[in-house]
Design an enzyme around this catalytic site. Structure first.
Site, mmCIF file in Angstrom:
data_model
loop_
_atom_site.group_PDB
_atom_site.id
_atom_site.type_symbol
_atom_site.label_atom_id
_atom_site.label_comp_id
_atom_site.label_asym_id
_atom_site.label_seq_id
_atom_site.Cartn_x
_atom_site.Cartn_y
_atom_site.Cartn_z
ATOM 1 N N ARG A 86 -2.000 1.413 -7.090
ATOM 2 C CA ARG A 86 -3.004 0.881 -7.998
ATOM 3 C C ARG A 86 -3.101 1.740 -9.256
ATOM 4 O O ARG A 86 -3.187 1.235 -10.359
ATOM 5 C CB ARG A 86 -4.351 0.833 -7.285
ATOM 6 C CG ARG A 86 -5.465 0.321 -8.159
ATOM 7 C CD ARG A 86 -6.810 0.636 -7.554
ATOM 8 N NE ARG A 86 -7.079 -0.147 -6.363
ATOM 9 C CZ ARG A 86 -8.022 0.164 -5.489
ATOM 10 N NH1 ARG A 86 -8.745 1.249 -5.645
ATOM 11 N NH2 ARG A 86 -8.230 -0.589 -4.435
ATOM 12 N N TYR A 87 -3.133 3.043 -9.078
ATOM 13 C CA TYR A 87 -3.181 3.965 -10.226
ATOM 14 C C TYR A 87 -1.784 4.539 -10.386
ATOM 15 O O TYR A 87 -1.115 4.834 -9.398
ATOM 16 C CB TYR A 87 -4.135 5.114 -9.941
ATOM 17 C CG TYR A 87 -5.532 4.723 -9.521
ATOM 18 C CD1 TYR A 87 -6.378 4.069 -10.411
ATOM 19 C CD2 TYR A 87 -6.003 5.020 -8.255
ATOM 20 C CE1 TYR A 87 -7.665 3.737 -10.032
ATOM 21 C CE2 TYR A 87 -7.291 4.692 -7.871
ATOM 22 C CZ TYR A 87 -8.125 4.052 -8.753
ATOM 23 O OH TYR A 87 -9.397 3.727 -8.384
ATOM 24 N N ARG A 90 -0.780 7.975 -8.409
ATOM 25 C CA ARG A 90 -1.012 8.184 -6.983
ATOM 26 C C ARG A 90 -0.860 6.889 -6.202
ATOM 27 O O ARG A 90 -1.155 5.808 -6.712
ATOM 28 C CB ARG A 90 -2.371 8.834 -6.712
ATOM 29 C CG ARG A 90 -3.563 8.201 -7.397
ATOM 30 C CD ARG A 90 -4.533 9.325 -7.784
ATOM 31 N NE ARG A 90 -5.889 8.899 -8.077
ATOM 32 C CZ ARG A 90 -6.276 8.476 -9.282
ATOM 33 N NH1 ARG A 90 -5.398 8.332 -10.244
ATOM 34 N NH2 ARG A 90 -7.540 8.161 -9.482
ATOM 35 N N CYS A 99 -6.633 3.225 15.005
ATOM 36 C CA CYS A 99 -7.861 3.953 14.686
ATOM 37 C C CYS A 99 -8.532 4.372 15.982
ATOM 38 O O CYS A 99 -8.341 3.744 17.017
ATOM 39 C CB CYS A 99 -8.847 3.067 13.945
ATOM 40 S SG CYS A 99 -8.289 2.555 12.331
ATOM 41 N N CYS A 103 -14.594 0.381 13.100
ATOM 42 C CA CYS A 103 -15.869 0.419 12.396
ATOM 43 C C CYS A 103 -16.129 -1.004 11.932
ATOM 44 O O CYS A 103 -15.298 -1.579 11.222
ATOM 45 C CB CYS A 103 -15.795 1.358 11.205
ATOM 46 S SG CYS A 103 -15.046 2.944 11.623
ATOM 47 N N CYS A 106 -15.331 -2.183 8.369
ATOM 48 C CA CYS A 106 -14.053 -1.742 7.786
ATOM 49 C C CYS A 106 -13.462 -2.764 6.814
ATOM 50 O O CYS A 106 -13.413 -3.958 7.099
ATOM 51 C CB CYS A 106 -13.055 -1.482 8.905
ATOM 52 S SG CYS A 106 -11.428 -1.010 8.300
ATOM 53 N N ARG A 108 -10.471 -3.107 6.175
ATOM 54 C CA ARG A 108 -9.203 -3.648 6.693
ATOM 55 C C ARG A 108 -9.392 -4.304 8.061
ATOM 56 O O ARG A 108 -8.446 -4.357 8.850
ATOM 57 C CB ARG A 108 -8.147 -2.543 6.752
ATOM 58 C CG ARG A 108 -7.924 -1.923 5.392
ATOM 59 C CD ARG A 108 -6.657 -1.061 5.296
ATOM 60 N NE ARG A 108 -6.681 -0.387 4.000
ATOM 61 C CZ ARG A 108 -6.758 0.933 3.835
ATOM 62 N NH1 ARG A 108 -6.755 1.738 4.880
ATOM 63 N NH2 ARG A 108 -6.797 1.456 2.624
ATOM 64 N N ASP A 266 -17.520 -2.564 0.470
ATOM 65 C CA ASP A 266 -16.642 -3.567 -0.132
ATOM 66 C C ASP A 266 -17.118 -4.965 0.281
ATOM 67 O O ASP A 266 -17.877 -5.118 1.235
ATOM 68 C CB ASP A 266 -15.199 -3.343 0.354
ATOM 69 C CG ASP A 266 -14.630 -2.048 -0.204
ATOM 70 O OD1 ASP A 266 -15.029 -1.649 -1.309
ATOM 71 O OD2 ASP A 266 -13.782 -1.435 0.474
ATOM 72 N N ASP A 303 -15.736 0.254 -5.309
ATOM 73 C CA ASP A 303 -14.318 -0.078 -5.371
ATOM 74 C C ASP A 303 -14.293 -1.546 -5.794
ATOM 75 O O ASP A 303 -14.691 -2.421 -5.030
ATOM 76 C CB ASP A 303 -13.668 0.130 -3.998
ATOM 77 C CG ASP A 303 -12.247 0.633 -4.127
ATOM 78 O OD1 ASP A 303 -11.632 0.404 -5.194
ATOM 79 O OD2 ASP A 303 -11.739 1.246 -3.160
ATOM 80 N N LYS A 310 -11.723 2.172 -8.585
ATOM 81 C CA LYS A 310 -13.062 2.678 -8.290
ATOM 82 C C LYS A 310 -13.774 3.028 -9.591
ATOM 83 O O LYS A 310 -13.180 3.617 -10.477
ATOM 84 C CB LYS A 310 -12.951 3.928 -7.427
ATOM 85 C CG LYS A 310 -12.336 3.657 -6.052
ATOM 86 C CD LYS A 310 -12.277 4.930 -5.220
ATOM 87 C CE LYS A 310 -11.612 4.723 -3.872
ATOM 88 N NZ LYS A 310 -10.153 4.529 -3.977
HETATM 89 C C1 LIG Z 1 -9.158 5.280 -3.609
HETATM 90 C C2 LIG Z 1 -7.760 5.061 -3.898
HETATM 91 C C3 LIG Z 1 -6.974 6.072 -4.453
HETATM 92 C C4 LIG Z 1 -7.499 7.460 -4.719
HETATM 93 O O1 LIG Z 1 -8.461 7.481 -5.697
HETATM 94 P P1 LIG Z 1 -9.134 8.866 -6.128
HETATM 95 O O2 LIG Z 1 -10.214 8.440 -7.040
HETATM 96 O O3 LIG Z 1 -8.061 9.669 -6.778
HETATM 97 O O4 LIG Z 1 -9.618 9.530 -4.881
HETATM 98 C C5 LIG Z 1 -5.670 5.785 -4.746
HETATM 99 N N1 LIG Z 1 -5.133 4.580 -4.518
HETATM 100 C C6 LIG Z 1 -5.872 3.587 -3.988
HETATM 101 C C7 LIG Z 1 -5.226 2.271 -3.775
HETATM 102 C C8 LIG Z 1 -7.207 3.797 -3.648
HETATM 103 O O5 LIG Z 1 -7.916 2.811 -3.104
HETATM 104 S S1 SF4 Z 2 -13.059 2.460 8.565
HETATM 105 FE FE1 SF4 Z 2 -11.400 1.071 9.249
HETATM 106 S S2 SF4 Z 2 -9.528 2.255 8.967
HETATM 107 FE FE2 SF4 Z 2 -11.220 3.714 8.955
HETATM 108 S S3 SF4 Z 2 -11.430 4.410 11.094
HETATM 109 FE FE3 SF4 Z 2 -12.854 2.718 10.801
HETATM 110 S S4 SF4 Z 2 -11.696 0.937 11.447
HETATM 111 FE FE4 SF4 Z 2 -10.200 2.541 11.089
#
Ligand SMILES: *Cc1c(COP(=O)(O)O)cnc(C)c1O
Ligand code: SF4
Length: 355
Positions: A86-87, A90, A99, A103, A106, A108, A266, A303, A310
């Site tokens: 995304r960025y 990174r 997991c 949660c 979550c 995902r 989210d 996010d 974010k």
């Molecule tokens: C949160 C996230 C990051 C890291 O973001 P930081 O602000 O640097 O902690 C990088 N890639 C994705 C896809 C993310 O969701």
């Molecule tokens: S938030 Fe989602 S990915 Fe993270 S530990 Fe919980 S279930 Fe697993």
């Protein structure tokens, strides 16, 4: 970890005491499977408490038709499977399907029933992608929980990343030190320590999660030279109170875990009942600012839906500019004036006035 069936039956025991007759959880579990470590289930004190609500299925999950399956458009932003770019500098690499908990909030949760395939081909595809993108300096390992990978697999991820010269930082996002601390063994920690610089962000949501066991896991990681941060999701009815979050953040500092992000929920389908209004976060932040150590203050971030990244939100302390002075509210809510440099005002107005 115990079998899921054992835990479901322990839920049934609890259900009898549970207030409002939300019994039929089986339908929920079919869609969004249940999972909890024995350790974490042991932190439950009574039905409906802040630990319970994070992991026990709730019929409300099926009533939410507004949320998105993939609110962060992770699948759309994946140039190769299991990698989210995304960025530019990174990437987020999903290396594990497993997991310690499911949660219920979550992002995902769509993946629980049919986990992402993670084949050798995908593994090498992700590494090749990172190797051929020289702008990537920071690789965030996530999942699932990377700390649940078999140790040789975890080590192979790290060895291979360290072969790529432009990867400077490896970050691990994990819930295991909080949810299944016994997995943070000296052996695991000594593997991590061979591939520094490694940073870790641990997912903690409530002061009850800070126990002798989770403290020991954090101590081990910190002693191995891994800078620790935390990520906390703001959850309705669980931790959306200033006193609860103050206690959590301050305790985390004593474990050498520095609060990093407080995250707005989210827009995940099946999790709408955990969402808090944005004003509740801003209120809490305002109450906490300068009342707890600045080291204990995380950034509050949304996010953005659709994978826009974010953005931090801060309570507005700005009142305006009067006679060459910036008028601000201090942490007690009192107004105060901050003198500006001569000629500064015009440029500052451009920054501060909302468009
Ligand atoms: C949160 C996230 C990051 C890291 O973001 P930081 O602000 O640097 O902690 C990088 N890639 C994705 C896809 C993310 O969701
Ligand atoms: S938030 Fe989602 S990915 Fe993270 S530990 Fe919980 S279930 Fe697993």
């Amino acid at each position: 970890m115990d079998t899921i069936e054992t835990f479901i039956s322990s839920i049934r025991d609890f259900r009898r005491e549970w207030p409002d007759g939300r019994h039929d959880l089986d339908r929920v579990i079919q869609r969004y499977p249940f999972r909890v470590s024995r350790y974490y289930a042991g932190l439950i004190q009574f039905p409906g408490d802040p630990v319970w609500r994070q992991v026990v299925p709730d019929a409300t999950e099926l009533e939410d038709a507004t949320g998105w399956e993939d609110p962060l458009a992770e699948e759309h932003l994946s140039p190769v499977p299991n990698l989210v770019h995304r960025y530019s500098n990174r990437v987020l690499w999903l290396v594990s399907q497993e997991c310690a908990l499911h949660c219920r909030f979550c992002t995902r949760k769509r993946r629980w029933r049919e986990p992402l395939p993670m084949t050798e081909e995908h593994f090498h595809g992700a590494l090749d992608y990172i190797a051929s993108h020289r702008e990537v300096r920071d690789v965030i390992l996530s999942g699932g929980d990377p700390l649940l990978l078999p140790l040789p697999r975890l080590e192979s991820v790290l060895i291979n990343l360290r072969k790529i010269p432009h990867v400077e930082i490896i970050r691990i996002g994990a819930r295991v030190p909080c949810a299944l601390p016994e997995k943070v063994t000296p052996e695991l920690v000594s593997i991590l320590a061979r591939y520094h610089p490694i940073y870790m962000n641990i997912h903690f949501n409530h002061p009850w999660e800070i126990t002798r066991e989770s403290s020991q896991a954090c101590t081990r990681l910190a002693d191995a030279g891994i800078p620790l941060g935390s990520q906390t999701v703001l959850l309705r009815g669980i931790n959306d109170r200033a006193d609860v979050l103050a206690a959590l953040f301050q305790k985390l500092l004593t474990l050498r875990v520095r609060p990093y992000y407080l995250m707005q929920m989210d827009l995940t389908r099946g999790a709408a009942h955990f969402r808090t209004p944005l004003s509740s976060a801003l209120n809490i932040l305002k109450l906490l600012r300068n009342r707890i150590s600045g080291l204990a203050m995380p950034h509050f971030v949304i996010d953005l839906p659709g994978g826009r990244g974010k953005v931090p939100l801060v309570p507005d302390s700005l009142k305006g500019i009067v006679d060459g002075k910036l008028m601000l509210k201090d942490y007690l809510g009192n107004e105060c004036a901050y003198p500006l440099l001569p000629g500064e005002e015009e440029e500052l107005v451009r920054w501060l006035v909302k468009k």
